[in-house]
Design a protein around this motif. Structure first.
Motif, mmCIF file in Angstrom:
data_model
loop_
_atom_site.group_PDB
_atom_site.id
_atom_site.type_symbol
_atom_site.label_atom_id
_atom_site.label_comp_id
_atom_site.label_asym_id
_atom_site.label_seq_id
_atom_site.Cartn_x
_atom_site.Cartn_y
_atom_site.Cartn_z
ATOM 1 N N LEU A 19 7.679 14.792 1.959
ATOM 2 C CA LEU A 19 7.951 14.994 0.875
ATOM 3 C C LEU A 19 9.373 15.104 -0.263
ATOM 4 O O LEU A 19 9.342 14.794 -0.888
ATOM 5 C CB LEU A 19 7.637 16.736 0.873
ATOM 6 N N ASN A 20 10.176 15.038 0.617
ATOM 7 C CA ASN A 20 11.400 14.335 0.386
ATOM 8 C C ASN A 20 12.237 13.135 -0.184
ATOM 9 O O ASN A 20 12.448 12.986 -1.251
ATOM 10 C CB ASN A 20 12.427 14.119 1.925
ATOM 11 N N GLN A 21 11.033 12.399 0.219
ATOM 12 C CA GLN A 21 11.048 10.700 -0.071
ATOM 13 C C GLN A 21 10.385 10.979 -1.169
ATOM 14 O O GLN A 21 10.708 9.621 -2.621
ATOM 15 C CB GLN A 21 10.399 10.354 1.390
ATOM 16 N N LEU A 22 9.299 11.862 -1.618
ATOM 17 C CA LEU A 22 8.205 11.611 -3.186
ATOM 18 C C LEU A 22 9.388 12.559 -4.539
ATOM 19 O O LEU A 22 9.590 12.071 -5.053
ATOM 20 C CB LEU A 22 7.461 12.825 -2.650
ATOM 21 N N LYS A 23 9.911 13.355 -3.710
ATOM 22 C CA LYS A 23 11.174 14.100 -4.838
ATOM 23 C C LYS A 23 12.066 13.491 -5.078
ATOM 24 O O LYS A 23 12.312 13.186 -5.796
ATOM 25 C CB LYS A 23 12.064 15.229 -3.552
ATOM 26 N N GLU A 24 13.131 12.515 -4.036
ATOM 27 C CA GLU A 24 14.163 11.587 -4.829
ATOM 28 C C GLU A 24 13.022 10.888 -5.662
ATOM 29 O O GLU A 24 13.861 10.057 -6.424
ATOM 30 C CB GLU A 24 14.112 10.698 -3.158
ATOM 31 N N TYR A 25 11.858 10.196 -5.053
ATOM 32 C CA TYR A 25 11.218 9.086 -5.966
ATOM 33 C C TYR A 25 11.181 9.412 -7.254
ATOM 34 O O TYR A 25 11.058 8.643 -8.463
ATOM 35 C CB TYR A 25 9.862 8.569 -5.361
ATOM 36 N N ASP A 26 10.843 10.748 -7.681
ATOM 37 C CA ASP A 26 10.211 11.422 -8.760
ATOM 38 C C ASP A 26 11.630 11.430 -9.419
ATOM 39 O O ASP A 26 11.685 11.631 -10.101
ATOM 40 C CB ASP A 26 9.541 12.666 -8.349
ATOM 41 N N GLU A 27 12.769 11.682 -9.452
ATOM 42 C CA GLU A 27 13.541 11.240 -9.789
ATOM 43 C C GLU A 27 13.874 10.284 -10.190
ATOM 44 O O GLU A 27 14.665 9.825 -11.360
ATOM 45 C CB GLU A 27 14.992 12.012 -8.584
ATOM 46 N N LEU A 28 14.303 8.810 -9.382
ATOM 47 C CA LEU A 28 13.911 7.845 -9.659
ATOM 48 C C LEU A 28 13.787 7.213 -10.584
ATOM 49 O O LEU A 28 13.440 6.863 -11.529
ATOM 50 C CB LEU A 28 13.987 6.776 -8.462
ATOM 51 N N TRP B 195 6.217 10.676 -11.288
ATOM 52 C CA TRP B 195 5.305 9.944 -10.263
ATOM 53 C C TRP B 195 4.270 11.003 -10.140
ATOM 54 O O TRP B 195 3.410 10.179 -10.152
ATOM 55 C CB TRP B 195 6.059 8.571 -9.152
ATOM 56 N N THR B 196 4.535 11.782 -9.147
ATOM 57 C CA THR B 196 3.735 12.698 -8.471
ATOM 58 C C THR B 196 2.631 13.487 -9.086
ATOM 59 O O THR B 196 1.892 13.918 -9.363
ATOM 60 C CB THR B 196 4.214 13.538 -7.182
ATOM 61 N N GLU B 197 3.522 13.619 -10.612
ATOM 62 C CA GLU B 197 2.736 14.583 -11.442
ATOM 63 C C GLU B 197 2.541 13.150 -12.553
ATOM 64 O O GLU B 197 0.743 13.994 -12.763
ATOM 65 C CB GLU B 197 3.861 14.854 -12.681
ATOM 66 N N GLN B 198 2.078 11.801 -12.344
ATOM 67 C CA GLN B 198 1.830 11.444 -12.956
ATOM 68 C C GLN B 198 -0.452 10.803 -12.141
ATOM 69 O O GLN B 198 -1.153 10.810 -12.360
ATOM 70 C CB GLN B 198 2.680 10.177 -13.548
ATOM 71 N N ILE B 199 0.169 10.704 -10.665
ATOM 72 C CA ILE B 199 -0.714 10.540 -9.576
ATOM 73 C C ILE B 199 -2.347 11.279 -9.648
ATOM 74 O O ILE B 199 -2.575 11.182 -9.683
ATOM 75 C CB ILE B 199 -0.132 9.884 -8.684
ATOM 76 N N ALA B 200 -0.959 12.921 -9.498
ATOM 77 C CA ALA B 200 -1.795 13.957 -9.252
ATOM 78 C C ALA B 200 -2.434 14.394 -10.464
ATOM 79 O O ALA B 200 -3.759 14.364 -10.325
ATOM 80 C CB ALA B 200 -1.169 15.389 -9.235
ATOM 81 N N ALA B 201 -2.030 13.960 -11.933
ATOM 82 C CA ALA B 201 -3.336 14.465 -13.125
ATOM 83 C C ALA B 201 -3.846 12.777 -13.545
ATOM 84 O O ALA B 201 -5.417 13.492 -13.645
ATOM 85 C CB ALA B 201 -1.744 13.803 -14.279
#
Length: 249
Positions: A195-204, A221-227
């Motif tokens: 989850l921490n890495q996903l948070k960092e990647y989301d910001e990137l 990114w996680t918002e895109q993929i979840a949708a």
């Protein structure tokens, strides 16, 4: 870093091409490089259909969701899972190959073989100064794609590939962190680490879109993929594959 590695690491999807067709020599080189890819037990369970005809490309573009770069490119390739020739091989040698051909394992082999061949084609094309874009949209309506390309039973178009001279080169989209993809010895299952890495990647990714669009987009990114995953897409695929006498056992 050698030129091959530099070419691979410089990859990006190109969606705007010059109005300049590939030469026959370029097409042959790209396909020959695809054929040089590894293949399971030398089964070579794929085929590549090249599309030059503008009307046929236009129709494919419509079937793929009206993606203009399916129609406007230097050459369009369609990579297919193909066990048709293997059916003929069984008949030719008087062997009952159908239980094997119709198995999930052999269907997976066709997918892997086609993907390996396609990525070889990509590297070859990009090393020649060309750009590429994979087109999964041809799976939107495979029945019509099959009719258009006149594919026989046990041949399934998997994805297209638009190749041509780049008219516009976008910024490279950041990938997931190395540590998120590569697992040493065993699969990393620390949820907090993930989850921490996903948070960092989301910001990137958000910063990437912000810069690329001048502040018009800041998607994570996680918002895109979840949708994307929330929407059921191409759910006909299993029935379609089995109708084509593949993945039955």
């Amino acid at each position: 870093m050698n030129e091959v590695i530099a070419t691979i690491l410089n990859h990006r999807s190109i969606r705007h091409f010059e109005e300049k067709p590939l030469t026959e020599e370029q097409i042959k080189t790209i396909v020959s490089c695809a054929q040089a890819a590894a293949t399971s037990s030398n089964i070579q369970a794929y085929s590549i259909i090249g599309v030059k005809d503008q009307e046929r490309k236009k129709k494919l573009a419509e079937l793929a969701g009206n993606q203009s770069y399916v129609e406007n490119n230097g050459h369009f390739f369609v990579f297919c899972a193909d066990l048709y020739r293997h059916t003929l091989i069984g008949e030719k040698n008087n062997k009952n190959v159908l239980p094997s051909i119709e198995s999930t394992e052999k269907f997976m082999v066709t997918l892997i073989d086609a993907a390996l061949a396609a990525q070889n084609a990509v590297i070859a094309a990009e090393s020649m100064g060309l750009g590429i874009c994979y087109i999964g949209g041809i799976r939107n309506n495979l029945t019509e794609v099959q009719k258009l390309l006149k594919t026989p039973e046990r041949v399934i178009p998997l994805f297209g590939m638009a190749i041509g001279y780049p008219a516009k080169i976008p910024d490279q989209k950041p990938r997931l962190p190395f540590e998120h993809i590569y697992h040493e010895e065993e699969y990393q299952q620390d949820k907090n680490f993930y989850l921490n890495q996903l948070k960092e990647y989301d910001e990137l990714i958000s910063n990437y879109y912000d810069k690329r669009t001048g502040g018009k987009r800041k998607d994570r990114w996680t918002e895109q993929i979840a949708a994307m995953l929330e929407k059921q897409n191409r759910m006909y695929m299993r029935d379609f594959v089995q109708k084509n006498k593949l993945d039955l056992h």
